[in-house]
Design a protein around this motif. Structure first.
Motif, PDB file in Angstrom:
ATOM      1  N   VAL A  12       0.840  -1.195   0.000  1.00 52.85           N
ATOM      2  CA  VAL A  12       0.000   0.000   0.000  1.00 52.85           C
ATOM      3  C   VAL A  12       0.879   1.252   0.000  1.00 52.85           C
ATOM      4  N   ILE A  13       1.913   1.251   0.826  1.00 47.53           N
ATOM      5  CA  ILE A  13       2.820   2.407   0.907  1.00 47.53           C
ATOM      6  C   ILE A  13       3.585   2.582  -0.408  1.00 47.53           C
ATOM      7  N   PHE A  16       1.352   3.993  -3.041  1.00 44.73           N
ATOM      8  CA  PHE A  16       1.222   5.446  -2.886  1.00 44.73           C
ATOM      9  C   PHE A  16       2.406   6.147  -3.551  1.00 44.73           C
ATOM     10  N   ARG A  17       3.604   5.651  -3.279  1.00 44.47           N
ATOM     11  CA  ARG A  17       4.823   6.223  -3.870  1.00 44.47           C
ATOM     12  C   ARG A  17       4.794   6.121  -5.389  1.00 44.47           C
ATOM     13  N   ALA A  62      -1.694   8.968  -6.386  1.00 49.33           N
ATOM     14  CA  ALA A  62      -1.123   8.375  -5.169  1.00 49.33           C
ATOM     15  C   ALA A  62      -2.227   7.999  -4.190  1.00 49.33           C
ATOM     16  N   TYR A  63      -3.173   8.900  -3.949  1.00 52.59           N
ATOM     17  CA  TYR A  63      -4.287   8.613  -3.043  1.00 52.59           C
ATOM     18  C   TYR A  63      -5.137   7.460  -3.538  1.00 52.59           C
ATOM     19  N   PHE A  66      -3.243   4.127  -3.077  1.00 54.77           N
ATOM     20  CA  PHE A  66      -3.238   3.846  -1.638  1.00 54.77           C
ATOM     21  C   PHE A  66      -4.603   3.300  -1.195  1.00 54.77           C
ATOM     22  N   THR A  67      -5.663   3.982  -1.594  1.00 53.92           N
ATOM     23  CA  THR A  67      -7.018   3.572  -1.224  1.00 53.92           C
ATOM     24  C   THR A  67      -7.364   2.209  -1.817  1.00 53.92           C
ATOM     25  N   LYS A  69      -5.384  -0.262  -3.017  1.00 61.51           N
ATOM     26  CA  LYS A  69      -4.607  -1.376  -2.479  1.00 61.51           C
ATOM     27  C   LYS A  69      -4.962  -1.649  -1.021  1.00 61.51           C
ATOM     28  N   GLY A  70      -5.256  -0.597  -0.274  1.00 63.49           N
ATOM     29  CA  GLY A  70      -5.657  -0.773   1.122  1.00 63.49           C
ATOM     30  C   GLY A  70      -6.985  -1.510   1.236  1.00 63.49           C
TER      31      GLY A  70
END
Length: 195
Positions: A12-13, A16-17, A62-63, A66-67, A69-70
């Protein structure tokens, strides 16, 4: 980083990257070209516009990653396995939260994706046998219909088109109708002096 139990959180991190980097790589050159071709204003204003567009695209991507994959990891953990619907649901929620604001950057991204989805679903429909395999390549017909539709919209319903597309169409189809001498016929699009 090597422990398997942290893999989903770390993915997830890193997602984002990667979203931030990819968004910047995609938007910066596009914004640079479009800004210097079509926008007026000082050099500083143009640079600010490029930076803002690049930041918005990079941040949103990025958001979203992140969202997505989370939510994918959470669903998989809750159900004990990954199923295809997880991907659809996570992306729908991420799309709503991150790309739900109707602004020029989000609009371009959604149009980009929509065009590719139409092609992909057409191919999938043929692959799954829902529609027969065309006897000849349908691309020429698609190209004709796309160009016919976009120019009809430009000529008669221009306000329905996205501003950047309107600017491109104006440059190509209207500005080519106006000139005063050789300088703005061959060298420049429009006169810059007050003749």
């Amino acid at each position: 980083l090597q422990q398997r139990r942290y893999h989903a959180a770390l993915a997830v991190i890193k997602g984002f990257r990667n979203g931030a980097v990819y968004g910047a790589k995609i938007r910066a050159p596009h914004a640079l070209v479009m800004t210097f071709l079509f926008k007026s204003g000082s050099f500083r204003e143009k640079l600010k516009s490029i930076a803002q567009a690049t930041y918005a695209h990079s941040r949103n991507l990025a958001y979203f990653v992140f969202t997505y994959k989370g939510l994918l990891a959470a669903q998989s953990r809750l159900q004990g396995k990954k199923i295809p619907f997880h991907s659809f649901l996570a992306a729908c929620i991420g799309g709503w939260l991150v790309f739900g604001d109707n602004n020029p950057i989000n609009s371009q991204i959604i149009m980009y994706l929509l065009s590719r989805i139409v092609f992909a679903l057409s191919r999938l429909a043929v692959e799954k046998g829902y529609i027969p395999q065309p006897r000849q390549d349908p691309f020429p017909l698609v190209a004709a219909l796309v160009w016919g539709t976009v120019l009809w919209l430009f000529e008669y319903h221009r306000e329905t088109l996205q501003p950047s597309l309107q600017a491109s169409m104006t440059y190509l189809y209207e500005d080519s109708e106006v000139w005063h001498d050789l300088s703005d016929f061959l060298l420049y699009n429009k006169r810059t002096d007050s003749k």
